[in-house]
Write an enzyme that holds these catalytic residues in place. Structure first.
Site, PDB file in Angstrom:
ATOM      1  N   GLY A 132       0.378  -0.751   0.449  1.00 54.68           N
ATOM      2  CA  GLY A 132      -0.201  -0.248  -0.036  1.00 54.68           C
ATOM      3  C   GLY A 132       0.922   1.445   0.229  1.00 54.68           C
ATOM      4  O   GLY A 132       1.880   1.201   0.449  1.00 54.68           O
ATOM      5  N   ARG A 192       0.942  -4.619  -4.990  1.00 55.88           N
ATOM      6  CA  ARG A 192       1.270  -5.968  -4.080  1.00 55.88           C
ATOM      7  C   ARG A 192       1.363  -7.250  -4.840  1.00 55.88           C
ATOM      8  O   ARG A 192       1.477  -8.478  -4.683  1.00 55.88           O
ATOM      9  CB  ARG A 192      -0.476  -6.230  -3.339  1.00 55.88           C
ATOM     10  CG  ARG A 192      -0.572  -4.844  -2.575  1.00 55.88           C
ATOM     11  CD  ARG A 192      -1.204  -5.912  -1.423  1.00 55.88           C
ATOM     12  NE  ARG A 192      -2.281  -4.738  -0.973  1.00 55.88           N
ATOM     13  CZ  ARG A 192      -1.820  -3.589   0.098  1.00 55.88           C
ATOM     14  NH1 ARG A 192      -0.820  -3.765   0.784  1.00 55.88           N
ATOM     15  NH2 ARG A 192      -2.475  -2.717   0.499  1.00 55.88           N
ATOM     16  N   ASP A 218       5.346  -5.823   5.644  1.00 57.52           N
ATOM     17  CA  ASP A 218       5.438  -6.902   5.770  1.00 57.52           C
ATOM     18  C   ASP A 218       5.778  -7.670   5.220  1.00 57.52           C
ATOM     19  O   ASP A 218       6.494  -8.037   5.377  1.00 57.52           O
ATOM     20  CB  ASP A 218       4.118  -6.828   6.703  1.00 57.52           C
ATOM     21  CG  ASP A 218       4.427  -8.130   7.953  1.00 57.52           C
ATOM     22  OD1 ASP A 218       5.797  -8.458   8.191  1.00 57.52           O
ATOM     23  OD2 ASP A 218       3.718  -9.277   7.723  1.00 57.52           O
ATOM     24  N   THR A 221       4.883   1.918   6.310  1.00 55.64           N
ATOM     25  CA  THR A 221       3.235   1.935   7.041  1.00 55.64           C
ATOM     26  C   THR A 221       2.194   2.965   7.691  1.00 55.64           C
ATOM     27  O   THR A 221       2.757   2.959   8.500  1.00 55.64           O
ATOM     28  CB  THR A 221       3.184   0.212   7.066  1.00 55.64           C
ATOM     29  OG1 THR A 221       1.664   0.261   7.732  1.00 55.64           O
ATOM     30  CG2 THR A 221       3.891   0.210   8.573  1.00 55.64           C
ATOM     31  N   ASP A 237      -0.107   1.992   8.873  1.00 56.14           N
ATOM     32  CA  ASP A 237      -0.356   1.757  10.262  1.00 56.14           C
ATOM     33  C   ASP A 237       0.533   1.034  11.748  1.00 56.14           C
ATOM     34  O   ASP A 237      -0.210   1.449  12.510  1.00 56.14           O
ATOM     35  CB  ASP A 237      -0.207   0.116   9.782  1.00 56.14           C
ATOM     36  CG  ASP A 237      -1.212  -0.323   8.440  1.00 56.14           C
ATOM     37  OD1 ASP A 237      -2.301   0.546   8.248  1.00 56.14           O
ATOM     38  OD2 ASP A 237      -1.894  -1.165   7.787  1.00 56.14           O
ATOM     39  N   ASP A 271       2.480  -1.093  12.347  1.00 53.88           N
ATOM     40  CA  ASP A 271       1.995  -2.295  12.990  1.00 53.88           C
ATOM     41  C   ASP A 271       3.460  -2.946  12.529  1.00 53.88           C
ATOM     42  O   ASP A 271       3.975  -3.744  13.023  1.00 53.88           O
ATOM     43  CB  ASP A 271       1.090  -2.546  12.733  1.00 53.88           C
ATOM     44  CG  ASP A 271       1.677  -3.179  10.884  1.00 53.88           C
ATOM     45  OD1 ASP A 271       2.752  -2.892  10.265  1.00 53.88           O
ATOM     46  OD2 ASP A 271       0.554  -3.939  10.102  1.00 53.88           O
ATOM     47  N   ARG A 309      -5.677  -1.783   9.387  1.00 55.39           N
ATOM     48  CA  ARG A 309      -6.005  -3.990   9.828  1.00 55.39           C
ATOM     49  C   ARG A 309      -5.535  -4.069  11.196  1.00 55.39           C
ATOM     50  O   ARG A 309      -6.818  -3.641  11.770  1.00 55.39           O
ATOM     51  CB  ARG A 309      -4.085  -4.546   9.336  1.00 55.39           C
ATOM     52  CG  ARG A 309      -4.422  -4.054   7.560  1.00 55.39           C
ATOM     53  CD  ARG A 309      -3.517  -5.455   7.293  1.00 55.39           C
ATOM     54  NE  ARG A 309      -2.987  -4.805   6.137  1.00 55.39           N
ATOM     55  CZ  ARG A 309      -3.581  -5.031   4.239  1.00 55.39           C
ATOM     56  NH1 ARG A 309      -4.492  -5.570   4.966  1.00 55.39           N
ATOM     57  NH2 ARG A 309      -3.209  -5.175   3.579  1.00 55.39           N
TER      58      ARG A 309
HETATM   59  O1  F6P Z   1      -1.562  -1.897   4.942  1.00 51.91           O
HETATM   60  C1  F6P Z   1      -2.416  -0.271   4.813  1.00 51.91           C
HETATM   61  C2  F6P Z   1      -3.322  -0.518   4.546  1.00 51.91           C
HETATM   62  O2  F6P Z   1      -3.897   0.787   4.393  1.00 51.91           O
HETATM   63  C3  F6P Z   1      -3.788  -0.599   6.114  1.00 51.91           C
HETATM   64  O3  F6P Z   1      -4.876  -0.057   6.605  1.00 51.91           O
HETATM   65  C4  F6P Z   1      -5.493  -0.750   4.868  1.00 51.91           C
HETATM   66  O4  F6P Z   1      -6.925  -2.208   6.053  1.00 51.91           O
HETATM   67  C5  F6P Z   1      -5.058  -2.294   3.408  1.00 51.91           C
HETATM   68  O5  F6P Z   1      -3.677  -1.371   3.371  1.00 51.91           O
HETATM   69  C6  F6P Z   1      -6.383  -1.625   2.433  1.00 51.91           C
HETATM   70  O6  F6P Z   1      -5.118  -2.032   1.431  1.00 51.91           O
HETATM   71  P1  F6P Z   1      -5.270  -1.300   0.016  1.00 51.91           P
HETATM   72  O7  F6P Z   1      -4.630  -0.249  -0.378  1.00 51.91           O
HETATM   73  O8  F6P Z   1      -5.001  -2.376  -1.036  1.00 51.91           O
HETATM   74  O9  F6P Z   1      -7.339  -1.156  -0.148  1.00 51.91           O
END
Ligand code: F6P
Length: 342
Positions: free
Chosen positions: A10, A72, A104, A126, A128, A130, A172
């Site tokens: 992301g 991804r 991760d 990230t 997050d 995390d 997440r």
């Molecule tokens: O891991 C970062 C994040 O923004 C999370 O907080 C969220 O759940 C996810 O990515 C969303 O992913 P995408 O951009 O693939 O919808």
């Protein structure tokens, strides 16, 4: 040296600042040459890249997103021999090392490549916050600021209508963005996955705030599920890595809160708004320091490692310390927040 750089997973405010700092450091200190793979590992798989001369990274530290694009994609997808493919690509273009900027999943892939003999170093990112083995990740501070600004706005409209506002933020399976933005905005309840409240506990705090004449603000992390949630309360689709694609828990909670407390309630899902826009000054500085440190790590030939923040110092740690080791909100941080509820 000739160094390949990629951003994967992301996107996150600060990615461009890492790219800029890496290229600047490499150019000034070592006369390195850089190429940028487009869209993360996809660019390596498809041999899709751009040169990164110094003029291309001008003014980039304040720009959100990533000039390289991201995805991804994973070179080991579907049992592929990802290492052989990456090695071939590197040999063909005489790349000496790869700097992989990601979360991760990206760092896990980087470590698999390192174990197969590929010279790679990692830079953690990230929103997050995390990732284990680093105190903070860039992107988090910006996301918290965006979330806080939004919560402040929700409080204003909530106050006008005497409503309960339920706001969902990213994160997440961790509650860092919820905890920090909720504290900053003076939320009456914060719901995080690490310490799940029951629906009754949430409603109790909503009622208590309302009875004091406040418009209750509930901040909920996207990965939160109430302790006593009925079967099928939230039913998420899975992404390509088998992880739940979160979103919508605020919309599930708001009507339940309204029904149990009698306080009119509205839900807002902040979603990807939290990942866009310019990085905060803090994130620019952190990302810049990490980008420079990653190039120094490459020149020390300390592969299989990741740059990280420890206190106020930039250090480096084995990639294995960061992966599969999520940093969760501690009990002490939760206790601190609990006293502010209601
Ligand atoms: O891991 C970062 C994040 O923004 C999370 O907080 C969220 O759940 C996810 O990515 C969303 O992913 P995408 O951009 O693939 O919808």
């Amino acid at each position: 040296m000739k160094i390949g750089i990629l951003t994967s997973g992301g996107d996150c405010p600060g990615l461009n600042a890492v790219i800029r700092a890496a290229v600047l450091t490499g150019d000034k200190l070592y006369e390195d040459e850089f190429i940028g793979y487009r869209d993360g590992w996809r660019g390596v798989i498809d041999d899709d890249w751009m040169t990164l001369p110094r003029r291309r990274i001008r003014g980039l530290s304040r720009v959100g997103g990533t000039i390289l694009g991201t995805s991804r994609s994973n070179p080991f997808h579907d049992g592929e021999d990802g290492a052989a493919m990456v090695r071939r690509q590197m040999e063909e273009h005489e790349i000496d090392a790869i700097i992989a900027i990601g979360g991760d999943g990206t760092l896990y892939t980087a470590n698999r490549l390192f174990e197969a003999g590929i010279p790679v170093v990692g830079v953690p990112k990230t929103v997050d916050n995390d990732l284990g083995a680093t105190d903070y990740t860039f992107g988090f501070d910006t996301a918290v600021q965006i979330a806080t600004d939004s919560l402040d706005r929700l409080r204003i409209t909530g106050d006008s209508h005497h409503r309960c506002m339920v706001a969902e933020v990213m994160g997440r399976s961790v509650g860092w963005i919820a905890l920090h933005s909720g504290m900053a905005a003076g939320a009456h309840v914060i719901c995080i996955p690490e310490f799940p409240l029951t629906i009754d506990e949430i409603c109790e705090q909503v009622r208590s705030a309302y009875d004091r004449g406040r418009a209750p603000l509930v901040v909920v992390a996207e990965g939160f599920v109430p302790k006593d949630a009925p079967e099928g309360f939230m039913d998420y689709e899975l992404d390509e890595f088998g992880r739940p694609r979160f979103g919508g828990v605020a919309e599930a909670l708001a009507p339940v809160i309204e029904q149990r407390t009698g306080v009119e309630s509205r839900a807002t899902v902040l979603g990807h708004i939290q990942r866009g826009g310019e990085p905060s000054a803090y994130d620019r500085v952190l990302a810049t320091r990490l980008g420079s440190a990653a190039v120094r790590l490459v020149h020390r030939r300390d592969f299989g490692r990741m740059v990280a923040l420890e206190g106020t110092d930039i250090v480096d740690v084995p990639l294995t310390d960061a992966i599969g080791n999520p940093k969760k909100v501690s009990e002490a941080r939760w206790e601190e927040a609990l006293t502010l509820f209601g």
